[in-house]
Scaffold this motif. Structure first.
Motif, PDB file in Angstrom:
ATOM      1  N   LYS A 348      51.529  14.117  18.660  1.00 37.05           N
ATOM      2  CA  LYS A 348      51.481  12.930  19.511  1.00 37.05           C
ATOM      3  C   LYS A 348      50.431  13.144  20.590  1.00 37.05           C
ATOM      4  N   LEU A 358      48.496   9.123  17.887  1.00 34.37           N
ATOM      5  CA  LEU A 358      48.751  10.393  17.209  1.00 34.37           C
ATOM      6  C   LEU A 358      47.436  10.920  16.697  1.00 34.37           C
ATOM      7  N   TRP A 400      55.806   7.998  16.074  1.00 40.91           N
ATOM      8  CA  TRP A 400      56.678   9.135  15.786  1.00 40.91           C
ATOM      9  C   TRP A 400      57.081   9.166  14.313  1.00 40.91           C
ATOM     10  N   ARG A 419      55.400  17.950  18.766  1.00 38.36           N
ATOM     11  CA  ARG A 419      55.928  17.056  19.793  1.00 38.36           C
ATOM     12  C   ARG A 419      55.415  17.441  21.185  1.00 38.36           C
TER      13      ARG A 419
END
Length: 431
Positions: A348, A358, A400, A419
């Motif tokens: 991300k 992303l 995500w 993450r």
């Protein structure tokens, strides 16, 4: 590999080919037409077998009665994933050479009967339409001819008039270039069309008393389509409506009756002149590239040239192998390019880049680049090496989800491996 071709026969000399086709058309006209004998009950049963039990529902399992060459049921010895891998291996072999594909599937206990072969050719996503046409035209033995007949009968033509039925049939494959192969393929169509639309039905009121008449006109239409859309012929040398009618319509010397009404032939000429007969392509053609798709959707991708604009692209994520394909539009058949998901990481971006951002970056083990492939303006492959690829999903949740699915494809734990990683504000995204 990624080319869009018409159903017109592939030839280098259009004039010579048309001369051969006209000769063949004349030979067909001189034959005494007779409808082939067929067992009605058997035809109906097998027709339904092809139409309703194809690979839309059964393409991941071995047919119940299939056996391995050495005897015994192969189905019991293969897991679901094993069946999937074997099936994909067969498809890819078929797309290189249909003979190799047919041999491989029979060696593995797949599709060894005529109905099973017809289902495979008619309903399997990912088959190269050129190789399907070659396979259909090559059938000469009893089992092969039965598979060709069932293939034709498996296409729903009931209630359709002649030309829409022919277009629907020829959309399933590309006609091969050999006249004998074309003959066999069109004979199968003729029999299937007449079975679905007997003389006197609303879709066949007066024109087709037997399959010979359907075969004759089918060949004439292919000749017209080839002539009309042959780029090697000058416009003033293409077949006129009057010539098409004269070449196709014959008169009985004894009764003076013609085989086709002039108005009917003129309507066909007009229809072909407005729309070429072509075989249908989808993203699943040409090598089964997208059969293992696990996610698809829109994202924006940052370009690799000034002023580094965001470009809207449609993406397909596949597994085995893991590849992220992208297209200019959702309906585009051939990808603009793709990114192999090897020796890279997905993560991300921070809010300074985009809340919905992303990126794909080197995994720290490889040479420090993200490899990619693009298709140039002439279809040539162009390899690229980039610092990273930067994307914007349609929402934060979608960003995500793309990260999770890419990680799954790469064999990582869903949601892990990135993450906490962020892209720095000053880095530029690349194509």
């Amino acid at each position: 590999m990624f080319s869009s071709e018409s159903i017109s026969l592939a030839i280098s000399d259009g004039s010579a080919h048309l001369s051969l086709v006209r000769s063949r058309l004349s030979a067909i006209q001189s034959q005494t037409a007779s409808a082939p004998e067929n067992n009605e009950d058997d035809r109906v049963i097998l027709r339904k077998s092809v139409r309703y039990k194809g690979f839309e529902e059964a393409d991941h399992v071995v047919p119940t009665g299939a056996t391995a060459p050495g005897g015994g049921h192969r189905r019991a010895s293969l897991s679901a994933s094993g069946l999937e891998k074997t099936r994909n291996r067969i498809i890819r072999a078929f797309n290189v050479d249909f003979k190799k594909g047919l041999k491989l599937m029979r060696e593995n206990g797949f599709y060894r009967t005529a109905p099973e072969t017809a289902r495979f050719l008619l309903h399997t996503g990912g088959l190269d339409r050129v190789e399907v046409g070659k396979a259909l035209g090559s059938f000469t033995d009893e089992r092969g001819m039965e598979a060709l007949r069932l293939f034709a009968e498996g296409i729903e033509m009931e209630g359709l008039e002649f030309l829409p039925s022919l277009r629907k049939y020829l959309a399933k494959f590309k006609l091969p270039g050999e006249s004998q192969m074309v003959d066999r393929i069109l004979e199968a169509f003729a029999a299937a069309f007449l079975a679905a639309n007997p003389l006197g039905s609303p879709s066949n009121r007066t024109e087709f008393p037997d399959s010979g008449a359907v075969h004759l006109l089918s060949f004439a239409v292919i000749m017209l389509n080839t002539d009309m859309y042959n780029k090697s012929l000058q416009k003033n040398k293409k077949m006129t409506k009057k010539q098409f009618v004269a070449n196709t319509m014959t008169k009985d010397p004894a009764t003076g009756a013609t085989n086709f009404e002039q108005a009917f032939l003129e309507t066909i000429y007009t229809d072909i002149s407005r729309k070429e007969i072509v075989h249908t392509e989808t993203k699943h053609d040409e090598g089964n590239l997208f059969h293992d798709a696990v996610k698809e959707g829109w994202m924006k991708k940052k370009s690799d040239s000034m002023p580094y604009q965001w470009q809207q692209r449609f993406f397909i994520l596949t597994k085995n192998p893991g590849i992220l394909y992208y297209f200019a539009t959702e309906d585009q058949v051939n990808p603009t390019g793709y990114i192999p998901l090897e020796m890279i990481a997905v993560r991300k971006t921070d809010d300074k880049v985009s809340k919905k951002g992303l990126e794909l970056v080197p995994d720290g083990i490889s040479a420090g680049v993200v490899k990619s492939v693009k298709y140039g303006s002439k279809g040539a492959l162009e390899q690229g090496n980039h610092d990273r690829f930067l994307f914007k999903a349609e929402s934060v949740e979608e960003a995500w989800e793309w990260i999770r699915m890419i990680n799954v494809v790469m064999g990582e734990e869903a949601g892990g491996g990135g993450r906490g990683s962020v892209a720095s504000e000053g880095e530029a995204g690349v194509e």
